[in-house]
Write an enzyme that holds these catalytic residues in place. Structure first.
Site, PDB file in Angstrom:
ATOM      1  N   SER A  98       0.801  -1.241   0.000  1.00 16.27           N
ATOM      2  CA  SER A  98       0.000   0.000   0.000  1.00 16.27           C
ATOM      3  C   SER A  98       0.828   1.282   0.000  1.00 16.27           C
ATOM      4  CB  SER A  98      -0.931   0.017   1.203  1.00 16.27           C
ATOM      5  OG  SER A  98      -2.103  -0.695   0.905  1.00 16.27           O
ATOM      6  N   LYS A 120       0.687   3.311  -3.047  1.00 16.02           N
ATOM      7  CA  LYS A 120      -0.497   4.137  -3.361  1.00 16.02           C
ATOM      8  C   LYS A 120      -0.161   5.630  -3.342  1.00 16.02           C
ATOM      9  CE  LYS A 120      -3.718   0.688  -1.501  1.00 16.02           C
ATOM     10  NZ  LYS A 120      -4.443   0.246  -0.302  1.00 16.02           N
ATOM     11  N   TYR A 177      -1.686  -3.097 -11.197  1.00 17.73           N
ATOM     12  CA  TYR A 177      -1.780  -2.799  -9.756  1.00 17.73           C
ATOM     13  C   TYR A 177      -0.961  -3.795  -8.919  1.00 17.73           C
ATOM     14  CZ  TYR A 177      -3.826  -2.390  -5.082  1.00 17.73           C
ATOM     15  OH  TYR A 177      -3.992  -2.264  -3.721  1.00 17.73           O
ATOM     16  N   TYR A 219      -4.388   3.426   7.408  1.00 25.37           N
ATOM     17  CA  TYR A 219      -5.709   2.799   7.313  1.00 25.37           C
ATOM     18  C   TYR A 219      -6.644   3.394   8.373  1.00 25.37           C
ATOM     19  CZ  TYR A 219      -2.470  -0.686   5.345  1.00 25.37           C
ATOM     20  OH  TYR A 219      -1.471  -1.315   4.668  1.00 25.37           O
ATOM     21  N   VAL A 258       1.014  -3.860   3.784  1.00 24.52           N
ATOM     22  CA  VAL A 258       0.891  -5.153   4.466  1.00 24.52           C
ATOM     23  C   VAL A 258       2.163  -5.999   4.438  1.00 24.52           C
ATOM     24  CG1 VAL A 258      -1.629  -5.452   4.381  1.00 24.52           C
ATOM     25  CG2 VAL A 258      -0.225  -6.191   2.449  1.00 24.52           C
TER      26      VAL A 258
END
Ligand code: GLN
Length: 309
Positions: free
Chosen positions: A65, A68, A193, A245, A263
């Site tokens: 992540s 991102k 992705y 998150y 993660v």
């Protein structure tokens, strides 16, 4: 006072490592499940180009992540702020990163922010290029430039493992395709992705990227502007509001640093005007954040007065 000693960091690592036993490594991507729970590494990168590090610093880890933030930066450069935010929102969700719940209730249907999976998939969709391969190469080149490391690439085994098991992310893409947020081939976007999430580096590379963001887009070694100031500002703001998150609020109070986790156990920190931080500790808490990594950041924030609030 800032940390200017590897030994000091080594001491903090040994204290934080003790918490790794309380978490678990990510299981839902099979290739991540083999990570070593007690590994922990940290690096600091300063605007004068100097770096400090401790722990298992040679270990590479995938961004997951954390990527991102970087795909968002590239999409903002490619499409401009106005266009990007027609397809993705600016608000935290309070839900887990892979939740589908708010996609249906939010009207018009678009993901709430670029740091949850749905939002990140919509952002990756906006990276420019004639083919998916070309879009990935552009993202890779961009990340090589931010790290100052030409050898950065992606982990094929981890990308394949996620591609083969990403049922929930596929569901998010199909939902968004139905609602016109995405208009490309689902498998092509999933391929792009999952490769993006599998881009690999070590904690020093990651700290350098954090430093570029901390310095409003400026390269700590050359002084070159790698990102527009506004793009760096938007990225850091999302890191504060949604980067950890649905634990972002607690993290803002306890640590107070713009940060993004993944993660794989990675965390990138960008302490405005002060330094970049790169951490990896694969043992995760129930929200998917590195358990020892967060402890380490709490200790560092206190000791070096890093909170921006
Ligand atoms: N939280 C994360 O790091 C999630 C990234 C992961 N590749 C996924 O999409 O599920």
């Amino acid at each position: 006072m800032l940390c200017r000693s590897n030994d000091e960091l080594e001491l903090l690592i040994s204290q934080a490592r003790a918490f790794a036993g309380q978490g678990e490594v990510a299981q839902y991507i099979p290739a991540l499940a083999v990570a070593h729970k007690h590994e922990l590494s940290v690096a600091l990168y300063y605007p004068d180009g100097k770096g400090f590090m401790a722990g298992d610093t040679e270990e590479n880890f995938t961004l997951q992540s954390i990527s991102k933030v970087l795909s968002l930066a590239l999409a903002l450069i490619d499409q401009g702020e106005e266009c990007v935010f027609t397809r993705v929102g600016k608000e935290p969700t309070g839900d887990p990163f892979n939740s589908i719940a708010k996609l249906e209730t939010n009207k018009p249907s678009k993901p709430l922010n670029p740091m949850i999976n749905a939002g990140a998939l919509a952002v990756t969709h906006m990276i420019k290029g004639n083919t998916a391969g070309e879009r990935f190469e552009r993202l890779l080149d961009f990340i090589r430039c931010l790290t100052g490391n030409e050898t950065i690439t992606y982990n094929k085994e981890i990308a394949k493992s996620e591609f083969e098991t990403a049922h929930l992310n596929r569901a998010l893409v199909y939902f968004m395709k139905e609602h016109g947020v995405i208009d490309e081939d689902v498998e092509e976007l999933m391929d792009l992705y999952t490769k993006q999430c599998a881009i690999e580096m070590n904690c020093i590379d990651l700290a350098r990227v954090g430093c570029v963001l901390a310095m409003d887009g400026c390269d700590p070694d050359t002084g070159k502007q790698l990102l527009p100031i506004d793009v760096a500002r938007i990225c850091k703001t999302f890191m504060v509001t949604c980067g950890m998150y649905n634990a972002s609020g607690e993290f803002a109070i306890n640590v107070g640093i713009p940060a993004k986790s993944g993660v794989s156990g990675g965390i990138m920190g960008a302490v405005p005007k002060k330094c970049g931080i790169g951490i990896c500790g694969p043992s995760l808490d129930e929200k998917g954040n590195s358990i020892a990594g967060i402890k380490l950041l709490e200790m560092m924030a206190k000791r070096y007065s890093l909170s921006m609030f």
